[in-house]
Design a protein around this motif. Structure first.
Motif, PDB file in Angstrom:
ATOM      1  N   ASP A  55      29.875  46.907  39.706  1.00  0.00           N
ATOM      2  CA  ASP A  55      30.624  46.896  40.966  1.00  0.00           C
ATOM      3  C   ASP A  55      31.642  48.032  40.943  1.00  0.00           C
ATOM      4  N   PRO A  56      31.835  48.736  42.064  1.00  0.00           N
ATOM      5  CA  PRO A  56      32.769  49.867  42.070  1.00  0.00           C
ATOM      6  C   PRO A  56      34.219  49.483  41.781  1.00  0.00           C
ATOM      7  N   LEU A  57      34.546  48.185  41.876  1.00  0.00           N
ATOM      8  CA  LEU A  57      35.909  47.748  41.575  1.00  0.00           C
ATOM      9  C   LEU A  57      36.037  47.138  40.184  1.00  0.00           C
ATOM     10  N   ALA A  58      34.945  47.104  39.418  1.00  0.00           N
ATOM     11  CA  ALA A  58      34.963  46.401  38.140  1.00  0.00           C
ATOM     12  C   ALA A  58      36.048  46.926  37.210  1.00  0.00           C
ATOM     13  N   GLU A  59      36.140  48.242  37.057  1.00  0.00           N
ATOM     14  CA  GLU A  59      37.098  48.818  36.122  1.00  0.00           C
ATOM     15  C   GLU A  59      38.533  48.653  36.605  1.00  0.00           C
ATOM     16  N   ALA A  60      38.724  48.564  37.912  1.00  0.00           N
ATOM     17  CA  ALA A  60      40.080  48.454  38.476  1.00  0.00           C
ATOM     18  C   ALA A  60      40.475  47.018  38.761  1.00  0.00           C
ATOM     19  N   GLU A  61      39.555  46.065  38.592  1.00  0.00           N
ATOM     20  CA  GLU A  61      39.824  44.694  39.023  1.00  0.00           C
ATOM     21  C   GLU A  61      41.055  44.097  38.359  1.00  0.00           C
ATOM     22  N   ALA A  62      41.203  44.260  37.063  1.00  0.00           N
ATOM     23  CA  ALA A  62      42.352  43.662  36.366  1.00  0.00           C
ATOM     24  C   ALA A  62      43.661  44.174  36.946  1.00  0.00           C
ATOM     25  N   ARG A  63      43.746  45.480  37.174  1.00  0.00           N
ATOM     26  CA  ARG A  63      44.968  46.063  37.737  1.00  0.00           C
ATOM     27  C   ARG A  63      45.203  45.562  39.158  1.00  0.00           C
TER      28      ARG A  63
ATOM     29  N   GLU B  86      33.349  51.200  48.974  1.00  0.00           N
ATOM     30  CA  GLU B  86      32.560  52.120  48.160  1.00  0.00           C
ATOM     31  C   GLU B  86      33.320  52.556  46.914  1.00  0.00           C
ATOM     32  N   ASP B  87      34.652  52.533  46.987  1.00  0.00           N
ATOM     33  CA  ASP B  87      35.468  52.864  45.822  1.00  0.00           C
ATOM     34  C   ASP B  87      36.837  52.217  45.989  1.00  0.00           C
ATOM     35  N   VAL B  88      37.647  52.302  44.947  1.00  0.00           N
ATOM     36  CA  VAL B  88      38.920  51.582  44.915  1.00  0.00           C
ATOM     37  C   VAL B  88      39.898  52.079  45.984  1.00  0.00           C
ATOM     38  N   SER B  89      39.722  53.302  46.455  1.00  0.00           N
ATOM     39  CA  SER B  89      40.640  53.846  47.462  1.00  0.00           C
ATOM     40  C   SER B  89      40.576  53.090  48.783  1.00  0.00           C
ATOM     41  N   GLN B  90      39.501  52.324  49.017  1.00  0.00           N
ATOM     42  CA  GLN B  90      39.336  51.606  50.280  1.00  0.00           C
ATOM     43  C   GLN B  90      39.875  50.178  50.241  1.00  0.00           C
ATOM     44  N   VAL B  91      40.342  49.738  49.068  1.00  0.00           N
ATOM     45  CA  VAL B  91      40.779  48.347  48.932  1.00  0.00           C
ATOM     46  C   VAL B  91      41.995  48.051  49.804  1.00  0.00           C
TER      47      VAL B  91
ATOM     48  N   ALA C 171      30.493  46.338  31.558  1.00  0.00           N
ATOM     49  CA  ALA C 171      31.375  47.493  31.687  1.00  0.00           C
ATOM     50  C   ALA C 171      32.814  47.177  31.312  1.00  0.00           C
ATOM     51  N   THR C 172      33.215  45.907  31.446  1.00  0.00           N
ATOM     52  CA  THR C 172      34.634  45.585  31.292  1.00  0.00           C
ATOM     53  C   THR C 172      34.964  44.704  30.091  1.00  0.00           C
ATOM     54  N   ALA C 173      34.002  43.999  29.547  1.00  0.00           N
ATOM     55  CA  ALA C 173      34.295  43.096  28.427  1.00  0.00           C
ATOM     56  C   ALA C 173      34.709  43.911  27.200  1.00  0.00           C
ATOM     57  N   TRP C 174      35.810  43.524  26.572  1.00  0.00           N
ATOM     58  CA  TRP C 174      36.310  44.230  25.403  1.00  0.00           C
ATOM     59  C   TRP C 174      35.737  43.638  24.111  1.00  0.00           C
ATOM     60  N   SER C 175      35.299  42.407  24.180  1.00  0.00           N
ATOM     61  CA  SER C 175      34.770  41.754  22.984  1.00  0.00           C
ATOM     62  C   SER C 175      33.417  41.142  23.290  1.00  0.00           C
ATOM     63  N   CYS C 176      32.670  40.836  22.239  1.00  0.00           N
ATOM     64  CA  CYS C 176      31.397  40.146  22.401  1.00  0.00           C
ATOM     65  C   CYS C 176      31.108  39.353  21.137  1.00  0.00           C
TER      66      CYS C 176
ATOM     67  N   ARG D 227      45.958  31.347  43.433  1.00  0.00           N
ATOM     68  CA  ARG D 227      45.994  32.578  42.652  1.00  0.00           C
ATOM     69  C   ARG D 227      44.769  33.435  42.992  1.00  0.00           C
ATOM     70  N   PRO D 228      44.913  34.752  42.981  1.00  0.00           N
ATOM     71  CA  PRO D 228      43.733  35.614  43.151  1.00  0.00           C
ATOM     72  C   PRO D 228      42.872  35.546  41.897  1.00  0.00           C
ATOM     73  N   LEU D 229      41.614  35.219  42.064  1.00  0.00           N
ATOM     74  CA  LEU D 229      40.722  35.000  40.925  1.00  0.00           C
ATOM     75  C   LEU D 229      39.796  36.179  40.665  1.00  0.00           C
ATOM     76  N   ALA D 230      39.293  36.806  41.724  1.00  0.00           N
ATOM     77  CA  ALA D 230      38.317  37.884  41.551  1.00  0.00           C
ATOM     78  C   ALA D 230      38.320  38.763  42.791  1.00  0.00           C
ATOM     79  N   ILE D 231      37.941  40.009  42.579  1.00  0.00           N
ATOM     80  CA  ILE D 231      37.754  40.927  43.701  1.00  0.00           C
ATOM     81  C   ILE D 231      36.575  41.832  43.378  1.00  0.00           C
ATOM     82  N   ASP D 232      35.729  42.051  44.373  1.00  0.00           N
ATOM     83  CA  ASP D 232      34.595  42.948  44.216  1.00  0.00           C
ATOM     84  C   ASP D 232      34.400  43.692  45.519  1.00  0.00           C
ATOM     85  N   ARG D 233      33.388  44.487  45.603  1.00  0.00           N
ATOM     86  CA  ARG D 233      33.212  45.345  46.777  1.00  0.00           C
ATOM     87  C   ARG D 233      33.030  44.557  48.067  1.00  0.00           C
ATOM     88  N   TYR D 234      32.655  43.277  47.966  1.00  0.00           N
ATOM     89  CA  TYR D 234      32.376  42.481  49.156  1.00  0.00           C
ATOM     90  C   TYR D 234      33.513  41.554  49.568  1.00  0.00           C
TER      91      TYR D 234
END
Length: 239
Positions: free
Chosen positions: A137-145, A208-213, A22-27, A177-184
């Motif tokens: 993951d519900p945070l995948a698209e927002a993780e970078a931000r 369940e969604d980014v509003s709960q982070v 969902a998030t990779a820009w290149s392959c 440094r913060p490395l990753a964030i996901d729903r868990y």
């Protein structure tokens, strides 16, 4: 007041794979003809179907012309890259093998095998049905931000969170440094002069969604402030 259960659940390999898709820009795409590094040339459907629109002068486009039945054997490689600058930014690699089927101006990738290569060196096979049925993951698209904001604007909060890390794990650490964030939960990268390690801080409940982070992060920080020990104040390593 009862004690709330702290989830130690990790995202499944299928969820991680779908998040990478969902998030990779290149392959990278490899066929019998050669290998292409494609940027912005693929898209992913709701069921995980990968669609490719390669440049006409690419090895992939040539392979589609030369392959019997127009369905060349293909390997797709996508990288899960930390949005925050750290050593060894690639957190995982997703390998998908299969074939390409022409569909007008684009090609549909039909996978026959999916493998997630974890940063620890573990290779995890993923069932194709599970991959198709699993959502990112519900945070995948927002993780970078989320992560870049935490790293750039809330360095003090990251410092506070180190109180939740075992003291012996912080020995010799020069940067966190913060490395990753996901729903868990949130994962921190502990960098030492010549090595690094990752530590996971689980949320009390999955989001369940980014509003709960914000609420989940507030709970982690409240727990950290109640740990009675000096803050880690790592020195920034010299360039």
């Amino acid at each position: 007041m009862g004690v709330r259960h702290i989830s130690t659940t990790l995202p499944t390999a299928a969820a991680r794979a779908r998040s990478v898709l969902a998030t990779a820009w290149s392959c990278a795409v490899t066929t019998e003809i050669g290998r292409d590094e494609l940027v912005g040339a693929h898209s992913v459907g709701a069921d995980g179907t990968v669609l490719l629109v390669p440049p006409r002068d690419s090895a992939l486009a040539t392979a589609m012309i030369c392959a019997p039945r127009g369905e060349p054997s293909t390997l797709l490689e996508l990288a899960d890259v930390s949005p925050v600058p750290v050593r060894d930014r690639i957190r995982a690699r997703l390998w998908l093998s299969g074939s390409l089927v022409p569909d007008g101006e684009r090609f549909v990738f039909a996978p026959t095998c999916a493998v997630l290569h974890d940063a620890t060196g573990e290779r995890i096979g993923i069932g194709l049905d599970e991959l198709a049925l699993t959502a990112p993951d519900p945070l995948a698209e927002a993780e970078a931000r989320l992560l870049t904001h935490l790293a750039d604007a809330h360095e003090d909060a990251v410092e506070q969170l180190t109180r939740l890390v075992r003291a012996d794990s912080l020995y010799g650490v020069v940067r966190v440094r913060p490395l990753a964030i996901d729903r868990y939960g949130l994962t921190l990268r502990l960098e030492r002069a010549r090595s690094q390690a990752d530590v996971r801080l689980p949320f009390d409940e999955p989001v369940e969604d980014v509003s709960q982070v914000t609420e989940r992060m507030h709970i982690l920080l409240t727990k950290a402030r109640h740990v009675r020990r000096p803050l880690l104040r790592p020195a920034t390593p010299e360039s």
